[in-house]
Motif scaffolding. Sequence first.
Motif, PDB file in Angstrom:
ATOM      1  N   GLY A  61     -10.100  44.756   9.220  1.00 34.55           N
ATOM      2  CA  GLY A  61      -9.041  44.279  10.089  1.00 34.55           C
ATOM      3  C   GLY A  61      -9.135  42.783  10.252  1.00 34.55           C
ATOM      4  O   GLY A  61     -10.200  42.190  10.067  1.00 34.55           O
ATOM      5  N   SER A  62      -8.017  42.172  10.585  1.00 36.35           N
ATOM      6  CA  SER A  62      -8.016  40.722  10.780  1.00 36.35           C
ATOM      7  C   SER A  62      -7.033  40.359  11.887  1.00 36.35           C
ATOM      8  O   SER A  62      -6.175  41.146  12.263  1.00 36.35           O
ATOM      9  N   ALA A  63      -7.216  39.153  12.379  1.00 38.47           N
ATOM     10  CA  ALA A  63      -6.321  38.602  13.397  1.00 38.47           C
ATOM     11  C   ALA A  63      -6.251  37.103  13.173  1.00 38.47           C
ATOM     12  O   ALA A  63      -7.242  36.474  12.792  1.00 38.47           O
ATOM     13  N   ARG A  64      -5.076  36.551  13.405  1.00 28.87           N
ATOM     14  CA  ARG A  64      -4.896  35.113  13.236  1.00 28.87           C
ATOM     15  C   ARG A  64      -4.161  34.582  14.448  1.00 28.87           C
ATOM     16  O   ARG A  64      -3.106  35.090  14.821  1.00 28.87           O
ATOM     17  N   ALA A  65      -4.729  33.561  15.040  1.00 32.14           N
ATOM     18  CA  ALA A  65      -4.082  32.942  16.198  1.00 32.14           C
ATOM     19  C   ALA A  65      -2.920  32.078  15.725  1.00 32.14           C
ATOM     20  O   ALA A  65      -3.048  31.315  14.766  1.00 32.14           O
ATOM     21  N   ASN A  66      -1.802  32.203  16.391  1.00 29.29           N
ATOM     22  CA  ASN A  66      -0.657  31.351  16.108  1.00 29.29           C
ATOM     23  C   ASN A  66      -1.031  29.911  16.448  1.00 29.29           C
ATOM     24  O   ASN A  66      -1.668  29.664  17.475  1.00 29.29           O
ATOM     25  N   PRO A  67      -0.662  28.958  15.627  1.00 28.89           N
ATOM     26  CA  PRO A  67      -1.020  27.558  15.900  1.00 28.89           C
ATOM     27  C   PRO A  67      -0.525  27.048  17.257  1.00 28.89           C
ATOM     28  O   PRO A  67      -1.118  26.129  17.822  1.00 28.89           O
ATOM     29  N   THR A  68       0.514  27.668  17.800  1.00 26.58           N
ATOM     30  CA  THR A  68       1.025  27.218  19.093  1.00 26.58           C
ATOM     31  C   THR A  68       0.349  27.909  20.271  1.00 26.58           C
ATOM     32  O   THR A  68       0.567  27.509  21.414  1.00 26.58           O
ATOM     33  N   ASP A  69      -0.446  28.953  19.985  1.00 28.36           N
ATOM     34  CA  ASP A  69      -1.140  29.677  21.054  1.00 28.36           C
ATOM     35  C   ASP A  69      -2.478  29.025  21.370  1.00 28.36           C
ATOM     36  O   ASP A  69      -3.081  28.369  20.518  1.00 28.36           O
ATOM     37  N   GLU A  70      -2.938  29.268  22.577  1.00 26.07           N
ATOM     38  CA  GLU A  70      -4.287  28.846  22.958  1.00 26.07           C
ATOM     39  C   GLU A  70      -5.282  29.608  22.088  1.00 26.07           C
ATOM     40  O   GLU A  70      -5.125  30.799  21.834  1.00 26.07           O
ATOM     41  N   ASN A  71      -6.292  28.930  21.607  1.00 26.22           N
ATOM     42  CA  ASN A  71      -7.299  29.566  20.756  1.00 26.22           C
ATOM     43  C   ASN A  71      -8.334  30.251  21.658  1.00 26.22           C
ATOM     44  O   ASN A  71      -9.168  29.606  22.277  1.00 26.22           O
ATOM     45  N   VAL A  72      -8.267  31.591  21.727  1.00 26.34           N
ATOM     46  CA  VAL A  72      -9.195  32.381  22.534  1.00 26.34           C
ATOM     47  C   VAL A  72      -9.922  33.334  21.569  1.00 26.34           C
ATOM     48  O   VAL A  72      -9.402  34.404  21.242  1.00 26.34           O
ATOM     49  N   PRO A  73     -11.100  32.942  21.096  1.00 33.41           N
ATOM     50  CA  PRO A  73     -11.798  33.741  20.080  1.00 33.41           C
ATOM     51  C   PRO A  73     -12.043  35.193  20.476  1.00 33.41           C
ATOM     52  O   PRO A  73     -12.004  36.075  19.614  1.00 33.41           O
ATOM     53  N   ASP A  74     -12.287  35.473  21.762  1.00 37.60           N
ATOM     54  CA  ASP A  74     -12.527  36.861  22.170  1.00 37.60           C
ATOM     55  C   ASP A  74     -11.341  37.755  21.846  1.00 37.60           C
ATOM     56  O   ASP A  74     -11.518  38.907  21.439  1.00 37.60           O
ATOM     57  N   ILE A  75     -10.138  37.247  22.017  1.00 35.36           N
ATOM     58  CA  ILE A  75      -8.941  38.040  21.724  1.00 35.36           C
ATOM     59  C   ILE A  75      -8.871  38.334  20.231  1.00 35.36           C
ATOM     60  O   ILE A  75      -8.586  39.469  19.817  1.00 35.36           O
ATOM     61  N   GLY A  76      -9.148  37.359  19.405  1.00 31.82           N
ATOM     62  CA  GLY A  76      -9.146  37.569  17.956  1.00 31.82           C
ATOM     63  C   GLY A  76     -10.188  38.580  17.525  1.00 31.82           C
ATOM     64  O   GLY A  76      -9.930  39.443  16.672  1.00 31.82           O
ATOM     65  N   ARG A  77     -11.374  38.511  18.119  1.00 35.06           N
ATOM     66  CA  ARG A  77     -12.429  39.473  17.786  1.00 35.06           C
ATOM     67  C   ARG A  77     -12.024  40.887  18.189  1.00 35.06           C
ATOM     68  O   ARG A  77     -12.225  41.841  17.431  1.00 35.06           O
ATOM     69  N   GLU A  78     -11.465  41.019  19.386  1.00 36.88           N
ATOM     70  CA  GLU A  78     -11.040  42.343  19.856  1.00 36.88           C
ATOM     71  C   GLU A  78      -9.955  42.926  18.953  1.00 36.88           C
ATOM     72  O   GLU A  78     -10.016  44.097  18.563  1.00 36.88           O
ATOM     73  N   LEU A  79      -8.964  42.115  18.612  1.00 40.81           N
ATOM     74  CA  LEU A  79      -7.858  42.606  17.796  1.00 40.81           C
ATOM     75  C   LEU A  79      -8.320  42.937  16.382  1.00 40.81           C
ATOM     76  O   LEU A  79      -7.966  43.986  15.829  1.00 40.81           O
ATOM     77  N   ALA A  80      -9.125  42.076  15.781  1.00 38.76           N
ATOM     78  CA  ALA A  80      -9.630  42.340  14.434  1.00 38.76           C
ATOM     79  C   ALA A  80     -10.494  43.598  14.419  1.00 38.76           C
ATOM     80  O   ALA A  80     -10.386  44.431  13.508  1.00 38.76           O
ATOM     81  N   ALA A  81     -11.350  43.773  15.429  1.00 38.78           N
ATOM     82  CA  ALA A  81     -12.193  44.970  15.507  1.00 38.78           C
ATOM     83  C   ALA A  81     -11.334  46.222  15.692  1.00 38.78           C
ATOM     84  O   ALA A  81     -11.592  47.257  15.059  1.00 38.78           O
TER      85      ALA A  81
END
Length: 88
Positions: free
Chosen positions: A36-56
């Motif tokens: 699984g993967s997740a990519r933060a939109n360039p206009t969104d705040e970069n919150v690594p925990d959200i990316g980890r949760e979504l990718a997992a």
Amino acid sequence: MAQTWNVRIAIDVFDRTTRAEARLEDRPDSVLVGEGSARANPTDENVPDIGRELAAARALSDLSHQLIHETVQDIESHTHQRVTRLKV
């Protein structure tokens, strides 16, 4: 007799992209790996925990679908009938 299956999730973050691998271990016959993967939109705040949760979550979903597919194949090989009512 109880069995324990363990899922190991490995997560890598590079820039604003997070990739996760969910590996179902300790099964006697095979190892399944979901991705699984997740990519933060360039206009969104970069919150690594959200990316980890979504990718997992996506890796676990992929793993779940693979396990259901394998189960359907096993049922069909034993019953010699097509499985039509197994819900995903």
